[in-house]
Design a protein around this motif. Structure first.
Motif, mmCIF file in Angstrom:
data_model
loop_
_atom_site.group_PDB
_atom_site.id
_atom_site.type_symbol
_atom_site.label_atom_id
_atom_site.label_comp_id
_atom_site.label_asym_id
_atom_site.label_seq_id
_atom_site.Cartn_x
_atom_site.Cartn_y
_atom_site.Cartn_z
ATOM 1 N N HIS A 179 0.833 -1.199 0.000
ATOM 2 C CA HIS A 179 0.000 0.000 0.000
ATOM 3 C C HIS A 179 0.878 1.264 0.000
ATOM 4 O O HIS A 179 0.661 2.199 -0.773
ATOM 5 C CB HIS A 179 -0.897 -0.035 1.252
ATOM 6 N N LYS A 182 2.528 2.611 -3.211
ATOM 7 C CA LYS A 182 1.679 3.296 -4.200
ATOM 8 C C LYS A 182 1.812 4.822 -4.101
ATOM 9 O O LYS A 182 1.558 5.514 -5.078
ATOM 10 C CB LYS A 182 0.214 2.923 -3.971
ATOM 11 N N THR A 183 2.174 5.344 -2.933
ATOM 12 C CA THR A 183 2.254 6.806 -2.790
ATOM 13 C C THR A 183 3.365 7.379 -3.676
ATOM 14 O O THR A 183 3.084 8.238 -4.522
ATOM 15 C CB THR A 183 2.437 7.185 -1.305
ATOM 16 N N LEU A 185 4.725 5.921 -6.184
ATOM 17 C CA LEU A 185 4.392 5.564 -7.577
ATOM 18 C C LEU A 185 3.395 6.555 -8.174
ATOM 19 O O LEU A 185 3.492 6.910 -9.351
ATOM 20 C CB LEU A 185 3.777 4.151 -7.634
ATOM 21 N N THR A 221 2.935 -1.367 -10.445
ATOM 22 C CA THR A 221 1.642 -1.235 -9.754
ATOM 23 C C THR A 221 0.900 -2.577 -9.748
ATOM 24 O O THR A 221 0.329 -2.982 -8.728
ATOM 25 C CB THR A 221 0.770 -0.164 -10.448
ATOM 26 N N ASP A 225 -0.142 -4.689 -6.525
ATOM 27 C CA ASP A 225 -1.542 -5.100 -6.313
ATOM 28 C C ASP A 225 -1.640 -6.597 -6.057
ATOM 29 O O ASP A 225 -2.411 -7.042 -5.199
ATOM 30 C CB ASP A 225 -2.400 -4.736 -7.539
ATOM 31 N N PHE A 228 -0.499 -7.366 -2.609
ATOM 32 C CA PHE A 228 -1.539 -6.919 -1.681
ATOM 33 C C PHE A 228 -2.681 -7.941 -1.627
ATOM 34 O O PHE A 228 -3.151 -8.317 -0.543
ATOM 35 C CB PHE A 228 -2.066 -5.551 -2.139
ATOM 36 N N ASP A 229 -3.083 -8.435 -2.810
ATOM 37 C CA ASP A 229 -4.172 -9.433 -2.865
ATOM 38 C C ASP A 229 -3.785 -10.715 -2.134
ATOM 39 O O ASP A 229 -4.608 -11.309 -1.442
ATOM 40 C CB ASP A 229 -4.509 -9.761 -4.328
#
Lengths: 389, 121
Positions: A179, A182-183, A185, A221, A225, A228-229
């Motif tokens: 998470h 992502k900032t 990115l 990304t 993801d 994260f999943d």
């Protein structure tokens, strides 16, 4: 950083070898166990082996001499059932992918295949300690024939050296890290696209470079993801939100998205589903994108992907056919396993080995299934079966 | 059209401001979530872009406060977040739209344009 693998061999009790009887309850339990193993050794009854391994307080399986699983205790069966997998009949290599990191599998297989007695004092038991994200200790006991001393069975116990809380902390951390990535990115992507807009008319070459940077940010990304999943799946927080959707529309959107980024292949759709289905739009799109992207990635010599749509009263079927070199037979068995990388992926360093694992989880979460068939040099077909309700 | 961006990452906020001002929008930034409600009352924006994970008062609480305040509730709120499960996050939330991070410039402009139309009508 490469974590070391330590190997040591302990406490071998070959049939007939003299040994001291310890008063230590743990040693006594082990001695009892080995006596029972000897019983199996003389009886060769697989059901007898099943009874023995049931007593072992860790997930334990028995492999026959061809390295296929022939028995598993309840602890092993239950933990595999949670992941909707069977054990019996699977190869040692396939099972190893669930327990070990890819780099540690050769050592494990070497240990199984090495029939030589390395230590006369301790010839029939190996302990392998693997320091992975989830460290495991595999204890391998080899049961040999009475006359020729050839290995007949392997009894393998798997002890994860962690508590359930450690696992949760570990996957929570994975979720947080993915998470947080992502900032930066988001900022890199936004400024990259701004820069590209400023110079697109003046410097075509620099604009192309910035486009490549943007494509790579998209790739990172997607990887983030996926990680994260996986953390959500482990923590039982991975949710599928079904709503009425058109599969034709989701497929068409996915194809349009792929066409923007990859112009090497023509994607031909034959047929139509028409009927709406209760599905999670974004998750199904994730599956379509993953399988279509794979189809393109693994058929670099071809220029066409075919998608054949069909249905019956209950379910829709989406078959995605590529004309690549096909999937290696050994890889087919493991292709939906977490972090599994097939022969080509390993060679070309493509991805994390999570795309098909997540695709299968998503489709199974809808009550459907993904099947794969492949022919060498003719290509592969991934068939997604999705119930309408 | 006036847009208030509530985002505590200064680089992301700055990039969004450039993108939107280049496209003719008037943009205010607020990095401190505790000051967002005061800023809304003071500047009366046509659209609020709110990060879900703000330090201090989080985006979820803020969106609830905006949408349950009779004075502020007609203002459209677009939530942005780094979670790829934003649709799930926004379920049950009183926001009008969402945008996952990292976003394309075109996606940001498309979502803002949607509310620019309603701001004019």
């Amino acid at each position: 950083m490469h974590m070391g693998v330590s190997q040591r061999k302990t406490e071998i009790n070959s049939p007939g070898a003299s040994r001291k009887v310890s008063q230590d309850p743990k040693k006594l339990r082990e001695a009892r166990f080995l006596t029972e193993v000897k019983g199996a050794f003389f009886g060769w009854q697989i059901n007898f082996l099943e009874n023995i391994i049931e007593e072992i307080p860790f997930p334990t399986i028995t492999l026959d001499h061809s390295l296929k699983a022939v028995a598993a205790n309840k602890l092993a069966t239950n933990s595999a059932a949670q992941a909707s997998r069977k054990i019996i009949g699977r190869s040692a290599q396939s099972l190893a992918h669930e327990w070990l990191a890819s780099r540690d599998i050769p050592l494990f297989l070497d240990c199984l295949n090495d029939d030589s007695v390395l230590d006369k004092e301790q010839p029939n038991q190996h302990k392998l300690l693997f320091s992975n994200l989830t460290p495991v200790c595999l204890t391998i006991k080899k049961i040999r024939g009475d006359q020729d001393k050839k290995i007949l069975y392997f009894i393998i116990s798997i002890k994860e050296i962690r508590t359930e809380k450690d696992g949760e902390t570990h996957y929570n951390l994975l979720g947080t890290v993915s998470h947080e990535l992502k900032t930066p990115l988001t900022a890199i992507k936004a400024f990259g696209q701004l820069a590209n807009r400023s110079i697109a008319d003046k410097d075509e070459r620099a604009s192309q470079y910035l486009q490549k940077i943007n494509d790579e940010i998209n790739r990172i990304t997607n990887l983030v993801d996926d990680v994260f999943d996986v953390s959500r799946i482990y923590l039982n927080k991975f949710k599928i939100n079904k709503e009425e959707n058109s599969l034709d529309e989701i497929l068409s959107e996915s194809i349009e998205e792929i066409k923007l980024a990859k112009k090497t292949h023509q994607i031909v759709v034959n047929g139509q589903i028409s009927e709406k289905a209760m599905v999670d739009r974004n998750r199904i799109k994730q599956v379509f994108l993953n399988i279509l992207n794979n189809a393109i990635k693994y058929s670099p010599q071809a220029n066409k992907i075919e998608v054949n749509l069909s249905k019956n009263n209950l379910a829709a079927q989406i078959a995605i056919h590529d004309y690549g070199q096909g999937i290696n037979h050994n890889d087919l068995e493991n292709i939906f396993e977490k972090f599994y990388q097939g022969r080509i992926s390993k060679k070309t360093n493509l991805g994390l080995g999570l795309g098909l694992y997540l695709s299968q989880k998503i489709i199974k979460g809808h009550g459907g299934n993904i099947l794969v068939s492949s022919q060498k040099n003719k290509g592969s077909v991934f068939t997604i079966v999705l119930p309408f309700k | 059209m006036k847009i208030l961006i509530c985002e505590d990452d200064k680089n992301i906020a700055e990039a969004m401001k450039i993108i939107l001002t280049d496209n003719g929008y008037q943009v205010d930034l607020e990095f401190d979530s505790d000051k967002v409600l005061g800023k809304i009352k003071k500047t009366n924006p046509d659209l609020i872009i709110l990060d879900f994970c703000l330090s201090g008062v989080d985006g979820k609480t803020l969106s609830k406060e905006i949408k349950t305040n009779q004075e502020l509730c007609p203002m459209p709120v677009v939530m942005i977040s780094a979670s790829n499960q934003l649709e799930k996050i926004t379920q049950g939330l009183l926001v009008d739209d969402f945008l996952p991070k990292p976003f394309d410039i075109d996606d940001l402009l498309a979502v803002v344009k949607k509310y620019a139309r309603s701001a004019k009508s």
